[in-house]
Design an enzyme around this catalytic site. Structure first.
Site, short mmCIF file in Angstrom:
data_model
loop_
_atom_site.label_atom_id
_atom_site.label_comp_id
_atom_site.label_asym_id
_atom_site.label_seq_id
_atom_site.Cartn_x
_atom_site.Cartn_y
_atom_site.Cartn_z
N ASP A 186 49.13 5.57 -39.82
CA ASP A 186 49.95 5.87 -38.64
C ASP A 186 51.32 6.42 -39.05
OD1 ASP A 186 51.11 3.55 -39.52
OD2 ASP A 186 50.97 2.47 -37.61
N SER A 187 51.54 6.60 -40.36
CA SER A 187 52.70 7.39 -40.83
C SER A 187 52.60 8.79 -40.22
CB SER A 187 52.72 7.48 -42.36
OG SER A 187 51.48 7.96 -42.84
N GLU B 45 48.02 -4.16 -39.65
CA GLU B 45 49.16 -4.82 -40.28
C GLU B 45 49.22 -6.29 -39.88
OE1 GLU B 45 52.79 -2.68 -39.52
OE2 GLU B 45 51.96 -0.79 -40.27
N LYS C 192 42.44 -0.15 -40.81
CA LYS C 192 43.53 -0.91 -41.42
C LYS C 192 44.38 -1.48 -40.29
CE LYS C 192 47.26 1.07 -43.63
NZ LYS C 192 48.40 0.57 -42.83
N GLU D 299 53.15 -3.53 -49.28
CA GLU D 299 54.21 -2.53 -49.18
C GLU D 299 55.59 -3.13 -49.42
OE1 GLU D 299 53.97 0.12 -45.82
OE2 GLU D 299 55.96 0.96 -46.20
O1 KIV Z 1 50.66 4.65 -42.28
C1 KIV Z 1 50.52 4.81 -43.51
O2 KIV Z 1 50.46 5.94 -44.02
C2 KIV Z 1 50.42 3.61 -44.33
C3 KIV Z 1 50.54 3.77 -45.79
C4 KIV Z 1 51.93 4.11 -46.15
C5 KIV Z 1 50.05 2.58 -46.51
O3 KIV Z 1 50.27 2.55 -43.80
#
Ligand code: KIV
Length: 292
Positions: free
Chosen positions: A53-54, A124, A122, A191
């Site tokens: 989500d970056s 968090e 994924k 992280e």
């Molecule tokens: O959102 C993302 O790209 C991430 C990575 C930086 C691990 O969570």
């Protein structure tokens, strides 16, 4: 090592990742947010491609990751999945799509797999997410955890801050790691944690840790492709842990400026960039135009 053409590579599976971990071979993970970035990461031989989500910040220009919607993530997951032939794929569950209940999380995870066409999700969080992880994994969807600095919770954390700098907070991260391992994660992103803390946590686990700003003692590493490839204008803030391996922005700028100059000076398109017509046909057409 040069580029690994995708047809030379076998499909990476959870079994492949377990085997890399068992052998102590670092697992390579890279983000991709669209078809071309997925394509290049797959060709470069990444073990795992993460549609993180970056995306919100580095590819969509949003203020932070909390703004991106599940439907937007799905569009980007689909385009990365189309490009990825060998790497194992992971799609991020964005903020708001999984915290309300394990049922909400499972419904979102199913959409990421069915509509996003990636192979795992994924999310968090630490021990508080254990029942959610259990719910998703028991439905046959692999989950990659994410502990330490969790950017979706930056408001609660007081910004993008290094985590685990005291023995108490490091111990909380270890407890989180053990809880999400127990809940069924196949691995976890760690992280922005001091390298020594991440290494000690990694030693305590039977599943791989994927570090970002967590030093060399993790089982693998992940970076955001746009950051590491230098696909941003000069002067942009970069976290300390990012190593810039390329200058994609500089190369694109040079290419686009050269195109601009050649269009303005009529150097482009040259004859080799145009389509032919026979002189007879041209003559007929030119006469018809003149006679009109
Ligand atoms: O959102 C993302 O790209 C991430 C990575 C930086 C691990 O969570």
């Amino acid at each position: 090592m040069g580029s690994l053409s995708t047809n030379q590579r076998k499909k990476v599976t959870l079994g492949t990742l377990r085997s890399l971990h068992r052998k102590g071979e670092p697992i390579t993970v890279m983000t991709a947010h669209d078809f071309p970035s997925g394509h290049v990461a797959d060709h470069a031989g990444m073990d795992v491609i993460l549609v993180g989500d970056s995306l919100a910040m580095v590819a969509l220009g949003m203020e932070d990751t909390s703004e991106v919607l599940l439907d937007e993530m799905l569009l980007h997951c689909r385009s990365v999945a189309r490009a990825t032939k060998s790497a194992f794929t992971v799609g991020d569950l964005p903020m708001g799509s999984y915290e309300i209940s394990p049922e909400q999380a499972l419904a979102s995870a199913i959409r990421v797999i069915k509509e996003g066409r990636v192979q795992s999700v994924k999310l968090e969080g630490g021990k508080e997410m254990a029942s959610t992880i259990r719910k998703i994994t028991t439905a046959g969807i692999p989950v990659l955890g994410h502990i330490g600095l969790t950017p979706q919770r930056q408001n609660a954390l007081g910004g993008f801050r290094v985590q685990g700098k005291t023995s108490d907070s490091a111990m909380r991260i270890l407890e989180d790691a053990l809880a999400i391992q127990e809940a069924g994660c196949f691995g976890m992103v760690v992280e922005a944690v001091p390298a020594e803390v991440a290494a000690l946590i990694t030693e305590k686990l039977s599943i791989p840790t994927i570090g970002i700003g967590a030093g060399n003692g993790c089982s693998g590493q992940v970076l955001v492709q746009i950051d590491m490839a230098g696909n941003f204008p000069p002067g942009r803030f970069l976290p300390k842990f990012v190593k810039k391996y390329g200058d994609v922005w500089g190369e694109s700028l040079k290419a686009i400026e050269a195109y601009r100059d050649e269009v303005k000076s009529r150097q482009y398109p040259a004859p080799e960039h145009t389509y032919p017509i026979s002189s007879e046909e041209l003559e007929v057409f030119a006469k018809a135009v003149k006679d009109q």
